[in-house]
Design an enzyme around this catalytic site. Structure first.
Site, PDB file in Angstrom:
ATOM      1  N   GLU A 125      43.345  49.819  41.228  1.00 41.63           N
ATOM      2  CA  GLU A 125      42.921  48.583  40.538  1.00 41.63           C
ATOM      3  C   GLU A 125      42.805  47.441  41.542  1.00 41.63           C
ATOM      4  O   GLU A 125      43.604  47.356  42.473  1.00 41.63           O
ATOM      5  CB  GLU A 125      43.970  48.185  39.492  1.00 41.63           C
ATOM      6  CG  GLU A 125      43.649  48.617  38.075  1.00 41.63           C
ATOM      7  CD  GLU A 125      42.641  47.722  37.371  1.00 41.63           C
ATOM      8  OE1 GLU A 125      41.828  47.064  38.038  1.00 41.63           O
ATOM      9  OE2 GLU A 125      42.660  47.701  36.136  1.00 41.63           O
ATOM     10  N   ASP A 126      41.832  46.579  41.331  1.00 46.60           N
ATOM     11  CA  ASP A 126      41.715  45.397  42.188  1.00 46.60           C
ATOM     12  C   ASP A 126      42.817  44.394  41.877  1.00 46.60           C
ATOM     13  O   ASP A 126      43.535  43.943  42.755  1.00 46.60           O
ATOM     14  CB  ASP A 126      40.320  44.758  42.021  1.00 46.60           C
ATOM     15  CG  ASP A 126      39.923  44.526  40.559  1.00 46.60           C
ATOM     16  OD1 ASP A 126      40.701  44.875  39.650  1.00 46.60           O
ATOM     17  OD2 ASP A 126      38.829  43.988  40.324  1.00 46.60           O
ATOM     18  N   ASP A 129      45.932  41.307  35.789  1.00 45.55           N
ATOM     19  CA  ASP A 129      46.048  39.928  35.306  1.00 45.55           C
ATOM     20  C   ASP A 129      46.874  39.942  34.018  1.00 45.55           C
ATOM     21  O   ASP A 129      48.103  39.878  34.064  1.00 45.55           O
ATOM     22  CB  ASP A 129      44.624  39.384  35.104  1.00 45.55           C
ATOM     23  CG  ASP A 129      44.580  37.935  34.684  1.00 45.55           C
ATOM     24  OD1 ASP A 129      45.630  37.286  34.670  1.00 45.55           O
ATOM     25  OD2 ASP A 129      43.472  37.431  34.380  1.00 45.55           O
ATOM     26  N   LYS A 157      48.911  39.181  39.398  1.00 45.91           N
ATOM     27  CA  LYS A 157      49.159  37.753  39.171  1.00 45.91           C
ATOM     28  C   LYS A 157      50.548  37.547  38.585  1.00 45.91           C
ATOM     29  O   LYS A 157      50.980  38.321  37.718  1.00 45.91           O
ATOM     30  CB  LYS A 157      48.127  37.192  38.197  1.00 45.91           C
ATOM     31  CG  LYS A 157      46.788  36.949  38.839  1.00 45.91           C
ATOM     32  CD  LYS A 157      45.881  36.154  37.932  1.00 45.91           C
ATOM     33  CE  LYS A 157      44.470  36.181  38.445  1.00 45.91           C
ATOM     34  NZ  LYS A 157      43.514  35.603  37.516  1.00 45.91           N
ATOM     35  N   PHE A 178      42.476  31.844  39.450  1.00 42.61           N
ATOM     36  CA  PHE A 178      41.308  32.723  39.499  1.00 42.61           C
ATOM     37  C   PHE A 178      40.891  32.907  40.950  1.00 42.61           C
ATOM     38  O   PHE A 178      40.664  31.945  41.668  1.00 42.61           O
ATOM     39  CB  PHE A 178      40.153  32.152  38.674  1.00 42.61           C
ATOM     40  CG  PHE A 178      39.076  33.167  38.449  1.00 42.61           C
ATOM     41  CD1 PHE A 178      39.207  34.143  37.475  1.00 42.61           C
ATOM     42  CD2 PHE A 178      37.943  33.175  39.246  1.00 42.61           C
ATOM     43  CE1 PHE A 178      38.224  35.104  37.292  1.00 42.61           C
ATOM     44  CE2 PHE A 178      36.950  34.134  39.068  1.00 42.61           C
ATOM     45  CZ  PHE A 178      37.101  35.096  38.084  1.00 42.61           C
ATOM     46  N   VAL A 179      40.819  34.170  41.382  1.00 41.56           N
ATOM     47  CA  VAL A 179      40.491  34.460  42.782  1.00 41.56           C
ATOM     48  C   VAL A 179      39.215  35.295  42.886  1.00 41.56           C
ATOM     49  O   VAL A 179      38.838  35.985  41.937  1.00 41.56           O
ATOM     50  CB  VAL A 179      41.653  35.194  43.502  1.00 41.56           C
ATOM     51  CG1 VAL A 179      42.845  34.277  43.674  1.00 41.56           C
ATOM     52  CG2 VAL A 179      42.051  36.480  42.765  1.00 41.56           C
ATOM     53  N   ARG A 191      31.785  39.107  45.746  1.00 45.30           N
ATOM     54  CA  ARG A 191      32.475  40.382  45.970  1.00 45.30           C
ATOM     55  C   ARG A 191      32.495  40.768  47.439  1.00 45.30           C
ATOM     56  O   ARG A 191      33.369  41.499  47.886  1.00 45.30           O
ATOM     57  CB  ARG A 191      31.775  41.512  45.191  1.00 45.30           C
ATOM     58  CG  ARG A 191      31.889  41.403  43.682  1.00 45.30           C
ATOM     59  CD  ARG A 191      31.503  42.734  43.054  1.00 45.30           C
ATOM     60  NE  ARG A 191      31.185  42.627  41.638  1.00 45.30           N
ATOM     61  CZ  ARG A 191      32.076  42.645  40.647  1.00 45.30           C
ATOM     62  NH1 ARG A 191      33.350  42.747  40.913  1.00 45.30           N
ATOM     63  NH2 ARG A 191      31.686  42.567  39.392  1.00 45.30           N
TER      64      ARG A 191
HETATM   65  P1  IMP Z   1      43.454  42.207  32.879  1.00 46.09           P
HETATM   66  O1  IMP Z   1      43.006  43.160  31.823  1.00 46.09           O
HETATM   67  O2  IMP Z   1      43.639  40.808  32.316  1.00 46.09           O
HETATM   68  O3  IMP Z   1      44.677  42.672  33.639  1.00 46.09           O
HETATM   69  O4  IMP Z   1      42.261  42.020  33.891  1.00 46.09           O
HETATM   70  C1  IMP Z   1      41.834  43.009  34.732  1.00 46.09           C
HETATM   71  C2  IMP Z   1      40.438  42.767  35.251  1.00 46.09           C
HETATM   72  O5  IMP Z   1      39.966  41.426  35.072  1.00 46.09           O
HETATM   73  C3  IMP Z   1      40.445  42.993  36.746  1.00 46.09           C
HETATM   74  O6  IMP Z   1      40.249  44.355  37.040  1.00 46.09           O
HETATM   75  C4  IMP Z   1      39.323  42.092  37.214  1.00 46.09           C
HETATM   76  O7  IMP Z   1      38.097  42.766  37.175  1.00 46.09           O
HETATM   77  C5  IMP Z   1      39.310  40.942  36.219  1.00 46.09           C
HETATM   78  N1  IMP Z   1      40.074  39.784  36.743  1.00 46.09           N
HETATM   79  C6  IMP Z   1      41.294  39.366  36.395  1.00 46.09           C
HETATM   80  N2  IMP Z   1      41.672  38.279  37.090  1.00 46.09           N
HETATM   81  C7  IMP Z   1      40.654  38.009  37.926  1.00 46.09           C
HETATM   82  C8  IMP Z   1      40.443  37.010  38.961  1.00 46.09           C
HETATM   83  O8  IMP Z   1      41.287  36.141  39.252  1.00 46.09           O
HETATM   84  N3  IMP Z   1      39.261  37.073  39.602  1.00 46.09           N
HETATM   85  C9  IMP Z   1      38.298  37.996  39.347  1.00 46.09           C
HETATM   86  N4  IMP Z   1      38.453  38.952  38.417  1.00 46.09           N
HETATM   87  C10 IMP Z   1      39.627  38.964  37.706  1.00 46.09           C
END
Ligand code: IMP
Length: 207
Positions: A125-126, A129, A157, A178-179, A191
């Site tokens: 995973e990147d 959040d 995060k 937000f990054v 990207r």
């Molecule tokens: P989550 O479901 O809220 O944990 O979000 C996961 C996905 O949201 C990540 O795999 C990213 O693609 C996107 N995401 C969450 N935070 C960021 C951010 O700060 N920048 C860019 N993409 C984000």
């Protein structure tokens, strides 16, 4: 005629300052407010992660699953830093679109090609959040009876209200900002930055 040579040799301090100003101008031109994690820090951490995974899996030939699109840069560097035999596959899950906050909506856009029953999986995973995407993904993959699942995330995060979801290895814990960069986008852009950065607020002002 007396020729006086102009002394234009820069002192070390002035050179550093000039370099710094040039870098700042380049960052501004790319819409970046500041670099949060440098290219070198990322690559060092990836080498450490890869060495750990090499030891953990040995000859088990794990299947690395990249979560598109954000994990592409991380997955490419991580797999190249690993030396054991492995396979890769990708999944695409709906993400935030052009917004900087989670919509809470998760859906599969692209499923795996591989059959994962009995396989050892490494989910790449990147960023984690809210944890929503990962929670959904894990539930879905567990239902397909893999041997085991490990989750490796480049970023996590610090978010008090995030879901308590399985993440086995995190590269960097970052503030709730937000990054972009190193695979992460805002409205499809940024990207290809080789580092993780915070956007200049003017880049998404009024959106
Ligand atoms: P989550 O479901 O809220 O944990 O979000 C996961 C996905 O949201 C990540 O795999 C990213 O693609 C996107 N995401 C969450 N935070 C960021 C951010 O700060 N920048 C860019 N993409 C984000």
């Amino acid at each position: 005629m007396v020729c006086r040579q102009h002394n234009d040799v820069m002192t070390g301090e002035r050179m550093d300052q000039a370099l710094d100003e040039r870098q700042q101008a380049e960052l501004r031109a790319r819409g970046v407010a500041r670099i949060l994690i440098s290219e070198e820090e990322i690559q060092d951490e990836i080498r450490a992660m890869a060495a750990e995974l090499d030891v953990e899996y040995g000859t088990d030939q794990p299947l690395m699953i990249g979560v598109l699109t954000g994990a592409v840069a991380f997955m490419a560097d991580l797999m190249k830093a690993m030396t054991i035999p492995l396979e890769i596959d990708f999944m695409a899950i709906s993400s935030y679109g052009a917004a900087t906050k989670s919509s809470g909506v998760v859906r599969i856009l692209k499923d795996l090609n591989a059959d994962i029953e009995g396989r050892r999986l490494i989910i790449v995973e990147d960023i984690v959040d809210s944890g929503l995407t990962l929670q959904y993904l894990l539930e879905m993959l567990k239902a397909r009876a893999p041997r085991d699942i490990r989750v490796v995330a480049l970023l996590k995060k610090d978010k008090p209200d995030a879901i308590a979801v399985q993440v086995d290895r995190v590269g960097f814990r970052i503030p709730d900002e937000f990054v972009v960069g190193y695979g992460l986008d805002y409205a499809g852009r940024y990207r290809n930055l080789p580092y993780v950065a915070v956007l200049d607020p003017s880049e998404y002002a009024g959106k």
